[in-house]
Scaffold this motif. Structure first.
Motif, PDB file in Angstrom:
ATOM      1  N   ASP A 387       0.845  -1.175   0.000  1.00 57.85           N
ATOM      2  CA  ASP A 387       0.000   0.000   0.000  1.00 57.85           C
ATOM      3  C   ASP A 387       0.903   1.256   0.000  1.00 57.85           C
ATOM      4  OD1 ASP A 387      -2.989   0.589   0.957  1.00 57.85           O
ATOM      5  OD2 ASP A 387      -1.612   2.067   1.819  1.00 57.85           O
ATOM      6  N   LYS A 388       0.457   2.319  -0.682  1.00 60.45           N
ATOM      7  CA  LYS A 388       1.304   3.520  -0.755  1.00 60.45           C
ATOM      8  C   LYS A 388       1.589   4.112   0.625  1.00 60.45           C
ATOM      9  CE  LYS A 388       1.024   4.783  -5.546  1.00 60.45           C
ATOM     10  NZ  LYS A 388       0.439   5.500  -6.666  1.00 60.45           N
ATOM     11  N   ARG A 389       0.678   3.901   1.576  1.00 60.59           N
ATOM     12  CA  ARG A 389       0.914   4.402   2.935  1.00 60.59           C
ATOM     13  C   ARG A 389       2.084   3.658   3.577  1.00 60.59           C
ATOM     14  NH1 ARG A 389      -2.410   7.463   6.610  1.00 60.59           N
ATOM     15  NH2 ARG A 389      -1.050   7.790   8.386  1.00 60.59           N
ATOM     16  N   GLU A 390       2.181   2.333   3.291  1.00 54.52           N
ATOM     17  CA  GLU A 390       3.302   1.574   3.854  1.00 54.52           C
ATOM     18  C   GLU A 390       4.623   1.982   3.195  1.00 54.52           C
ATOM     19  OE1 GLU A 390       2.600  -2.713   4.422  1.00 54.52           O
ATOM     20  OE2 GLU A 390       0.478  -2.193   4.485  1.00 54.52           O
ATOM     21  N   ILE A 391       4.566   2.282   1.885  1.00 58.47           N
ATOM     22  CA  ILE A 391       5.776   2.769   1.199  1.00 58.47           C
ATOM     23  C   ILE A 391       6.171   4.115   1.829  1.00 58.47           C
ATOM     24  CG2 ILE A 391       6.705   3.597  -1.026  1.00 58.47           C
ATOM     25  CD1 ILE A 391       6.246   0.605  -1.169  1.00 58.47           C
ATOM     26  N   ALA A 392       5.173   4.939   2.106  1.00 60.97           N
ATOM     27  CA  ALA A 392       5.435   6.252   2.717  1.00 60.97           C
ATOM     28  C   ALA A 392       6.133   6.064   4.061  1.00 60.97           C
ATOM     29  CB  ALA A 392       4.120   7.002   2.920  1.00 60.97           C
ATOM     30  N   GLN A 393       5.667   5.097   4.804  1.00 58.90           N
ATOM     31  CA  GLN A 393       6.252   4.825   6.123  1.00 58.90           C
ATOM     32  C   GLN A 393       7.747   4.478   5.978  1.00 58.90           C
ATOM     33  OE1 GLN A 393       4.523   1.397   7.990  1.00 58.90           O
ATOM     34  NE2 GLN A 393       4.576   2.322   9.988  1.00 58.90           N
ATOM     35  N   ALA A 394       8.047   3.604   5.004  1.00 57.79           N
ATOM     36  CA  ALA A 394       9.444   3.171   4.815  1.00 57.79           C
ATOM     37  C   ALA A 394      10.309   4.339   4.326  1.00 57.79           C
ATOM     38  CB  ALA A 394       9.485   2.015   3.813  1.00 57.79           C
ATOM     39  N   VAL A 395       9.753   5.186   3.452  1.00 58.54           N
ATOM     40  CA  VAL A 395      10.523   6.332   2.948  1.00 58.54           C
ATOM     41  C   VAL A 395      10.849   7.278   4.107  1.00 58.54           C
ATOM     42  CG1 VAL A 395      10.391   8.403   1.481  1.00 58.54           C
ATOM     43  CG2 VAL A 395       9.578   6.190   0.602  1.00 58.54           C
ATOM     44  N   LEU A 396       9.856   7.530   4.962  1.00 58.94           N
ATOM     45  CA  LEU A 396      10.098   8.445   6.092  1.00 58.94           C
ATOM     46  C   LEU A 396      11.059   7.822   7.107  1.00 58.94           C
ATOM     47  CD1 LEU A 396       6.603  10.091   6.651  1.00 58.94           C
ATOM     48  CD2 LEU A 396       8.609  11.064   5.548  1.00 58.94           C
ATOM     49  N   ASP A 397      10.960   6.508   7.312  1.00 56.79           N
ATOM     50  CA  ASP A 397      11.919   5.837   8.217  1.00 56.79           C
ATOM     51  C   ASP A 397      13.343   6.070   7.718  1.00 56.79           C
ATOM     52  OD1 ASP A 397       9.876   4.820   9.762  1.00 56.79           O
ATOM     53  OD2 ASP A 397       9.942   2.792   8.917  1.00 56.79           O
ATOM     54  N   ALA A 398      13.537   5.848   6.391  1.00 53.77           N
ATOM     55  CA  ALA A 398      14.887   5.988   5.811  1.00 53.77           C
ATOM     56  C   ALA A 398      15.354   7.443   5.891  1.00 53.77           C
ATOM     57  CB  ALA A 398      14.875   5.506   4.364  1.00 53.77           C
ATOM     58  N   ALA A 399      14.448   8.380   5.619  1.00 50.60           N
ATOM     59  CA  ALA A 399      14.821   9.804   5.644  1.00 50.60           C
ATOM     60  C   ALA A 399      15.193  10.237   7.060  1.00 50.60           C
ATOM     61  CB  ALA A 399      13.671  10.645   5.108  1.00 50.60           C
ATOM     62  N   LEU A 400      14.414   9.755   8.032  1.00 50.24           N
ATOM     63  CA  LEU A 400      14.687  10.128   9.425  1.00 50.24           C
ATOM     64  C   LEU A 400      16.037   9.569   9.874  1.00 50.24           C
ATOM     65  CD1 LEU A 400      13.484  11.613  11.849  1.00 50.24           C
ATOM     66  CD2 LEU A 400      12.431   9.476  12.570  1.00 50.24           C
ATOM     67  N   LYS A 401      16.334   8.351   9.438  1.00 53.45           N
ATOM     68  CA  LYS A 401      17.616   7.735   9.818  1.00 53.45           C
ATOM     69  C   LYS A 401      18.769   8.576   9.247  1.00 53.45           C
ATOM     70  CE  LYS A 401      20.265   3.724  10.453  1.00 53.45           C
ATOM     71  NZ  LYS A 401      21.473   4.458  10.308  1.00 53.45           N
ATOM     72  N   LEU A 402      18.624   9.034   8.003  1.00 55.27           N
ATOM     73  CA  LEU A 402      19.679   9.862   7.398  1.00 55.27           C
ATOM     74  C   LEU A 402      19.859  11.162   8.178  1.00 55.27           C
ATOM     75  CD1 LEU A 402      18.944   9.433   3.578  1.00 55.27           C
ATOM     76  CD2 LEU A 402      20.924   8.562   4.826  1.00 55.27           C
ATOM     77  N   LYS A 403      18.740  11.707   8.640  1.00 52.77           N
ATOM     78  CA  LYS A 403      18.801  12.979   9.393  1.00 52.77           C
ATOM     79  C   LYS A 403      19.550  12.767  10.716  1.00 52.77           C
ATOM     80  CE  LYS A 403      16.524  17.062  10.690  1.00 52.77           C
ATOM     81  NZ  LYS A 403      17.475  18.077  10.244  1.00 52.77           N
ATOM     82  N   VAL A 404      19.201  11.671  11.392  1.00 53.39           N
ATOM     83  CA  VAL A 404      19.863  11.383  12.677  1.00 53.39           C
ATOM     84  C   VAL A 404      21.357  11.182  12.447  1.00 53.39           C
ATOM     85  CG1 VAL A 404      20.006   9.682  14.561  1.00 53.39           C
ATOM     86  CG2 VAL A 404      17.770  10.428  13.717  1.00 53.39           C
ATOM     87  N   ASP A 405      21.711  10.410  11.392  1.00 54.19           N
ATOM     88  CA  ASP A 405      23.124  10.145  11.092  1.00 54.19           C
ATOM     89  C   ASP A 405      23.872  11.448  10.789  1.00 54.19           C
ATOM     90  OD1 ASP A 405      22.559   7.528  11.435  1.00 54.19           O
ATOM     91  OD2 ASP A 405      22.631   6.979   9.309  1.00 54.19           O
ATOM     92  N   LYS A 406      23.240  12.314   9.982  1.00 56.32           N
ATOM     93  CA  LYS A 406      23.874  13.600   9.634  1.00 56.32           C
ATOM     94  C   LYS A 406      24.137  14.434  10.882  1.00 56.32           C
ATOM     95  CE  LYS A 406      22.640  15.299   5.067  1.00 56.32           C
ATOM     96  NZ  LYS A 406      22.010  16.332   4.284  1.00 56.32           N
ATOM     97  N   HIS A 407      23.114  14.439  11.753  1.00 54.65           N
ATOM     98  CA  HIS A 407      23.198  15.232  12.968  1.00 54.65           C
ATOM     99  C   HIS A 407      24.346  14.733  13.844  1.00 54.65           C
ATOM    100  CE1 HIS A 407      21.605  18.063  15.798  1.00 54.65           C
ATOM    101  NE2 HIS A 407      21.530  17.140  16.741  1.00 54.65           N
ATOM    102  N   GLU A 408      24.465  13.400  13.933  1.00 53.17           N
ATOM    103  CA  GLU A 408      25.548  12.834  14.759  1.00 53.17           C
ATOM    104  C   GLU A 408      26.911  13.120  14.160  1.00 53.17           C
ATOM    105  OE1 GLU A 408      24.384   8.787  15.344  1.00 53.17           O
ATOM    106  OE2 GLU A 408      22.928   9.366  16.902  1.00 53.17           O
ATOM    107  N   GLU A 409      26.980  12.990  12.807  1.00 56.18           N
ATOM    108  CA  GLU A 409      28.262  13.272  12.114  1.00 56.18           C
ATOM    109  C   GLU A 409      28.720  14.706  12.355  1.00 56.18           C
ATOM    110  OE1 GLU A 409      27.920  12.607   7.910  1.00 56.18           O
ATOM    111  OE2 GLU A 409      27.450  10.501   8.321  1.00 56.18           O
ATOM    112  N   SER A 410      27.726  15.624  12.382  1.00 54.38           N
ATOM    113  CA  SER A 410      28.112  17.032  12.539  1.00 54.38           C
ATOM    114  C   SER A 410      28.352  17.382  14.012  1.00 54.38           C
ATOM    115  CB  SER A 410      27.024  17.942  11.962  1.00 54.38           C
ATOM    116  OG  SER A 410      25.863  17.834  12.755  1.00 54.38           O
ATOM    117  N   GLY A 411      28.351  16.329  14.874  1.00 53.91           N
ATOM    118  CA  GLY A 411      28.689  16.545  16.290  1.00 53.91           C
ATOM    119  C   GLY A 411      27.537  17.047  17.111  1.00 53.91           C
ATOM    120  N   GLY A 412      26.314  16.956  16.567  1.00 55.41           N
ATOM    121  CA  GLY A 412      25.136  17.397  17.322  1.00 55.41           C
ATOM    122  C   GLY A 412      24.825  16.416  18.446  1.00 55.41           C
ATOM    123  N   ASN A 413      23.926  16.804  19.349  1.00 55.64           N
ATOM    124  CA  ASN A 413      23.575  15.860  20.409  1.00 55.64           C
ATOM    125  C   ASN A 413      22.075  15.660  20.450  1.00 55.64           C
ATOM    126  OD1 ASN A 413      22.782  18.270  21.591  1.00 55.64           O
ATOM    127  ND2 ASN A 413      24.707  18.441  22.713  1.00 55.64           N
TER     128      ASN A 413
END
Ligand SMILES: Cc1cc2nc3c(=O)[nH]c(=O)nc-3n(C[C@H](O)[C@H](O)[C@H](O)COP(=O)(O)O)c2cc1C
Length: 413
Positions: A387-413
């Protein structure tokens, strides 16, 4: 051990002819280990006796907000629930729940919960097809409420049509899906974040009557907007299909038609966005000239000179700040991986959602989609047909993970 061991389910029963089937649903949930707290409306009590649920459920039936033994029953029930299931749901319940009218214990409990909610409507076909009922359903679904059924089949009074309560097996399967997968569980992991989503296909006018368009329905972009809002984000959805997006208090809808209008809206909203998800199918070319009058039929052919539109994704890739996550889409008919990776690199984006629109049930206008995600770190994730809603869920999961990783790389807390 049951599949629902330790899970607390509020079972709301309303006054429809199918109320007797809630008994079977209740029994199955209890057999599978759930702690079931039943609530009957006054209407439900006309169809089914309290004693039946008292005997089968995990605790006594509650029917009133004004119960001397339990001074605030709706908040106790709502806050402690892992899930609320309304089975069957009358047209009245849909309406009151939609507008937030807590006229009885069940609606008050629905308002006093953050747990996922499953609604199983059942009514005569004429009632079900009423625009008001359909609007209520669409609105509730848009807020993340899981709607199960109704189905087509035999109805009360010898009638036949859509409106029959889904069978108990499907209802219990939906409970399992929601409890186990988290779909509709409204985890608030996007709380405080701004998400900008584009959706739909742009229309490039040739004259006041004709345009050059594409087959995008906007469904995948709208699903992403809804999923982000259900997870707590403040969402702006720039869409060419504003009539087809569910109203959600956390979604601001910006209606556009052309690629230029979309670019303008996106550039004005993007600076404040934490995530930019470009799910729209934006025209690459637009007519150089827009005729003021309708172009008349003629025996000679017609030449339309096309000029390139603004490359919104590439502009964002070049100008966005380091903390922002930029998600692009690639609808391809061949060389999916190569084309998607090219786009990822050439446009400076973080995550690309690639789909092969030549495959069955994938892409434009379907409710389902299948995609492959490629991120800027080289990770590839296959998302099978869903279902497109489930695809949306997976896309947002992946995007959020990238955001967290970026934040950690840049030394954020
Ligand atoms: C015999 C009978 C059957 C009914 N069946 C339904 C039904 O299947 N679905 C529905 O939405 N309303 C049905 N209704 C109407 C509801 O019972 C009525 O709207 C009632 O106010 C609902 O109360 P409740 O939502 O508080 O339970 C039926 C009414 C009667 C008299």
């Amino acid at each position: 051990m049951g599949i629902f061991d330790g899970r607390r389910i509020v079972l709301g029963v309303t006054g429809g002819i199918a109320a007797y089937k809630a008994v079977e649903v209740c029994r199955r949930l209890v057999d599978a280990g759930a702690h079931v707290s039943p609530i009957l409306t006054k209407g439900a009590e006309r169809f089914i006796g309290k004693a039946t649920f008292d005997a089968l459920a995990s605790e006594k039936v509650q029917t009133s907000l004004w119960d001397e033994d339990n001074p605030i029953p709706h908040t106790n029930l709502g806050q402690n629930a892992d899930l609320i299931l309304v089975c069957p749901a009358t047209a009245r319940l849909l309406s009151d729940y939609r507008i937030g009218r807590s006229a009885d214990l069940l609606t008050a409990t629905l308002l006093a919960t953050r747990a996922p909610v499953i609604i199983c409507p059942a009514m005569h076909t004429e009632m079900w097809e009423q625009p008001s009922v359909q609007e209520n359903i669409r609105e509730l679904a848009g807020r993340g409420v899981e709607i199960v059924g109704p189905e087509k089949g035999r109805l009360a009074g010898g009638d036949d049509g859509t409106g029959r309560l889904s069978d108990p097996g499907s209802i219990v399967a939906a409970v399992e899906k929601v409890l186990n997968s988290g779909v509709g569980a409204q985890v608030q992991d996007f709380f405080g974040l701004q998400v900008l989503v584009t959706a739909g296909g742009t229309k490039e006018p040739i004259c006041p009557v004709r345009y050059i368009g594409n087959r995008s329905s906007g469904k995948q972009g709208h699903a992403i907007a809804l999923e982000a809002a259900a997870r707590g984000a403040e969402v702006t959805c720039v869409t060419t299909q504003p009539d087809n997006i569910f109203h959600h208090p956390q979604i601001k809808v910006v209606a556009v038609e052309t690629a230029n209008e979309m670019a303008e809206a996106v550039f004005s909203e993007s600076p404040k966005s934490d995530f930019i998800v470009m799910a729209a199918a934006v025209a690459d070319f637009t007519p150089a000239e827009r005729h003021k009058e309708k172009i008349k039929k003629s025996k000679e052919g017609l030449e339309i000179h096309l000029v390139p539109t603004v490359d919104i994704l590439a502009s964002l890739g070049a100008t966005r700040n380091d903390e922002q996550i930029l998600v692009g889409f690639a609808a391809e008919t061949s060389d999916l991986e190569k084309n998607a990776k090219n786009k990822l690199e050439s446009k400076g984006i973080d995550l690309i959602v690639a789909n092969d629109i030549s495959a069955a049930n994938v892409g434009f206008d379907y409710d389902t989609n299948a995609a492959v995600l490629f991120d800027h770190m080289g990770k590839k994730t296959e998302l099978p047909l869903a279902d497109k809603r489930e695809i949306a869920q997976a896309v947002l999961d992946a995007a959020l993970k990238l955001k967290v990783d970026k934040h950690e790389e840049s030394g954020g807390n």
